[in-house]
Design a protein around this motif. Sequence first.
Motif, PDB file in Angstrom:
ATOM      1  N   ARG A  51      81.406 -38.038 -21.162  1.00 15.65           N
ATOM      2  CA  ARG A  51      82.454 -37.076 -21.537  1.00 15.65           C
ATOM      3  C   ARG A  51      83.598 -37.780 -22.257  1.00 15.65           C
ATOM      4  N   ALA A  52      84.043 -38.908 -21.708  1.00 15.04           N
ATOM      5  CA  ALA A  52      85.154 -39.649 -22.320  1.00 15.04           C
ATOM      6  C   ALA A  52      84.769 -40.145 -23.714  1.00 15.04           C
ATOM      7  N   HIS A  53      83.554 -40.644 -23.846  1.00 15.41           N
ATOM      8  CA  HIS A  53      83.084 -41.134 -25.144  1.00 15.41           C
ATOM      9  C   HIS A  53      82.986 -39.987 -26.157  1.00 15.41           C
ATOM     10  N   ALA A  54      82.447 -38.859 -25.728  1.00 19.76           N
ATOM     11  CA  ALA A  54      82.318 -37.695 -26.621  1.00 19.76           C
ATOM     12  C   ALA A  54      83.691 -37.181 -27.046  1.00 19.76           C
ATOM     13  N   ARG A  55      84.622 -37.095 -26.086  1.00 24.50           N
ATOM     14  CA  ARG A  55      85.987 -36.647 -26.438  1.00 24.50           C
ATOM     15  C   ARG A  55      86.615 -37.584 -27.456  1.00 24.50           C
ATOM     16  N   ARG A  56      86.479 -38.883 -27.232  1.00 26.99           N
ATOM     17  CA  ARG A  56      87.059 -39.872 -28.150  1.00 26.99           C
ATOM     18  C   ARG A  56      86.465 -39.728 -29.554  1.00 26.99           C
ATOM     19  N   ARG A  57      85.157 -39.630 -29.646  1.00 33.39           N
ATOM     20  CA  ARG A  57      84.507 -39.520 -30.960  1.00 33.39           C
ATOM     21  C   ARG A  57      84.872 -38.221 -31.665  1.00 33.39           C
ATOM     22  N   LEU A  58      84.920 -37.123 -30.927  1.00 34.57           N
ATOM     23  CA  LEU A  58      85.280 -35.849 -31.550  1.00 34.57           C
ATOM     24  C   LEU A  58      86.730 -35.855 -32.019  1.00 34.57           C
ATOM     25  N   ARG A  59      87.604 -36.485 -31.272  1.00 38.68           N
ATOM     26  CA  ARG A  59      89.001 -36.617 -31.726  1.00 38.68           C
ATOM     27  C   ARG A  59      89.077 -37.474 -32.986  1.00 38.68           C
ATOM     28  N   GLU A  60      88.253 -38.525 -33.037  1.00 38.92           N
ATOM     29  CA  GLU A  60      88.213 -39.365 -34.234  1.00 38.92           C
ATOM     30  C   GLU A  60      87.737 -38.570 -35.449  1.00 38.92           C
ATOM     31  N   ILE A  61      86.725 -37.751 -35.248  1.00 36.69           N
ATOM     32  CA  ILE A  61      86.219 -36.912 -36.343  1.00 36.69           C
ATOM     33  C   ILE A  61      87.320 -35.998 -36.846  1.00 36.69           C
ATOM     34  N   ARG A  62      88.009 -35.336 -35.929  1.00 37.25           N
ATOM     35  CA  ARG A  62      89.084 -34.427 -36.333  1.00 37.25           C
ATOM     36  C   ARG A  62      90.226 -35.183 -37.004  1.00 37.25           C
ATOM     37  N   ALA A  63      90.505 -36.409 -36.533  1.00 36.68           N
ATOM     38  CA  ALA A  63      91.563 -37.214 -37.146  1.00 36.68           C
ATOM     39  C   ALA A  63      91.194 -37.636 -38.566  1.00 36.68           C
ATOM     40  N   GLN A  64      89.917 -37.813 -38.836  1.00 41.85           N
ATOM     41  CA  GLN A  64      89.474 -38.152 -40.188  1.00 41.85           C
ATOM     42  C   GLN A  64      89.500 -36.929 -41.099  1.00 41.85           C
ATOM     43  N   ILE A  65      89.163 -35.775 -40.577  1.00 42.60           N
ATOM     44  CA  ILE A  65      89.099 -34.554 -41.373  1.00 42.60           C
ATOM     45  C   ILE A  65      90.497 -34.037 -41.722  1.00 42.60           C
ATOM     46  N   ASN A  66      91.437 -34.143 -40.785  1.00 39.39           N
ATOM     47  CA  ASN A  66      92.756 -33.542 -40.963  1.00 39.39           C
ATOM     48  C   ASN A  66      93.472 -33.978 -42.238  1.00 39.39           C
ATOM     49  N   PRO A  67      93.589 -35.268 -42.551  1.00 36.57           N
ATOM     50  CA  PRO A  67      94.290 -35.640 -43.791  1.00 36.57           C
ATOM     51  C   PRO A  67      93.611 -35.092 -45.047  1.00 36.57           C
ATOM     52  N   LEU A  68      92.283 -35.020 -45.017  1.00 34.16           N
ATOM     53  CA  LEU A  68      91.571 -34.442 -46.158  1.00 34.16           C
ATOM     54  C   LEU A  68      91.904 -32.966 -46.309  1.00 34.16           C
ATOM     55  N   LEU A  69      91.941 -32.252 -45.186  1.00 31.68           N
ATOM     56  CA  LEU A  69      92.292 -30.831 -45.239  1.00 31.68           C
ATOM     57  C   LEU A  69      93.697 -30.630 -45.791  1.00 31.68           C
ATOM     58  N   VAL A  70      94.629 -31.415 -45.301  1.00 30.50           N
ATOM     59  CA  VAL A  70      96.016 -31.284 -45.763  1.00 30.50           C
ATOM     60  C   VAL A  70      96.105 -31.533 -47.264  1.00 30.50           C
ATOM     61  N   THR A  71      95.465 -32.595 -47.728  1.00 31.89           N
ATOM     62  CA  THR A  71      95.505 -32.939 -49.149  1.00 31.89           C
ATOM     63  C   THR A  71      94.855 -31.854 -50.001  1.00 31.89           C
ATOM     64  N   LEU A  72      93.673 -31.414 -49.605  1.00 27.68           N
ATOM     65  CA  LEU A  72      92.975 -30.404 -50.399  1.00 27.68           C
ATOM     66  C   LEU A  72      93.690 -29.061 -50.366  1.00 27.68           C
ATOM     67  N   ARG A  73      94.239 -28.693 -49.226  1.00 31.83           N
ATOM     68  CA  ARG A  73      95.001 -27.433 -49.157  1.00 31.83           C
ATOM     69  C   ARG A  73      96.220 -27.491 -50.057  1.00 31.83           C
ATOM     70  N   SER A  74      96.908 -28.630 -50.064  1.00 28.01           N
ATOM     71  CA  SER A  74      98.101 -28.733 -50.913  1.00 28.01           C
ATOM     72  C   SER A  74      97.719 -28.675 -52.388  1.00 28.01           C
ATOM     73  N   ARG A  75      96.569 -29.247 -52.726  1.00 28.90           N
ATOM     74  CA  ARG A  75      96.127 -29.195 -54.128  1.00 28.90           C
ATOM     75  C   ARG A  75      95.678 -27.800 -54.526  1.00 28.90           C
ATOM     76  N   THR A  76      94.974 -27.103 -53.640  1.00 25.60           N
ATOM     77  CA  THR A  76      94.527 -25.754 -54.004  1.00 25.60           C
ATOM     78  C   THR A  76      95.696 -24.789 -54.004  1.00 25.60           C
ATOM     79  N   ASP A  77      96.651 -24.974 -53.077  1.00 22.27           N
ATOM     80  CA  ASP A  77      97.851 -24.133 -53.077  1.00 22.27           C
ATOM     81  C   ASP A  77      98.697 -24.433 -54.308  1.00 22.27           C
ATOM     82  N   GLY A  78      98.791 -25.702 -54.650  1.00 17.85           N
ATOM     83  CA  GLY A  78      99.587 -26.119 -55.803  1.00 17.85           C
ATOM     84  C   GLY A  78      98.972 -25.710 -57.121  1.00 17.85           C
ATOM     85  N   ASP A  79      97.636 -25.622 -57.173  1.00 16.58           N
ATOM     86  CA  ASP A  79      96.973 -25.246 -58.418  1.00 16.58           C
ATOM     87  C   ASP A  79      97.319 -23.834 -58.854  1.00 16.58           C
TER      88      ASP A  79
END
Length: 95
Positions: A51-79
């Motif tokens: 459980r601890a390992h799965a939680r850690r890995r899933l948090r890592e996945i979300r931490a990697q995805i979040n900056p990409l989402l922010v960047t792409l949302r700002s670009r699509t909103d800005g476009d």
Amino acid sequence: MSDDSGSPDSSTPSEAMTTERYLDHLEALDTRAAFLLESIPDAEAFDDETRAHARRRLREIRAQINPLLVTLRSRTDGDAGDHRSRADADDPPPE
């Protein structure tokens, strides 16, 4: 035999992933990772270490995805209302 490698060179312009489609895929991954993260306490098949390992890995996945989402949302909103040059739009955001 067809090339299913998914490389950008193998797709036609109509098949190329648009920013909006890429954003949709990232949002779906983030949603799925969040769902899995929430479901871990209910997963009886997991021991505490798993459980601890799965939680850690899933948090890592979300931490990697979040900056990409922010960047792409700002670009699509800005476009929609941004009239910067294409070269300026491709520059990384200031830190």
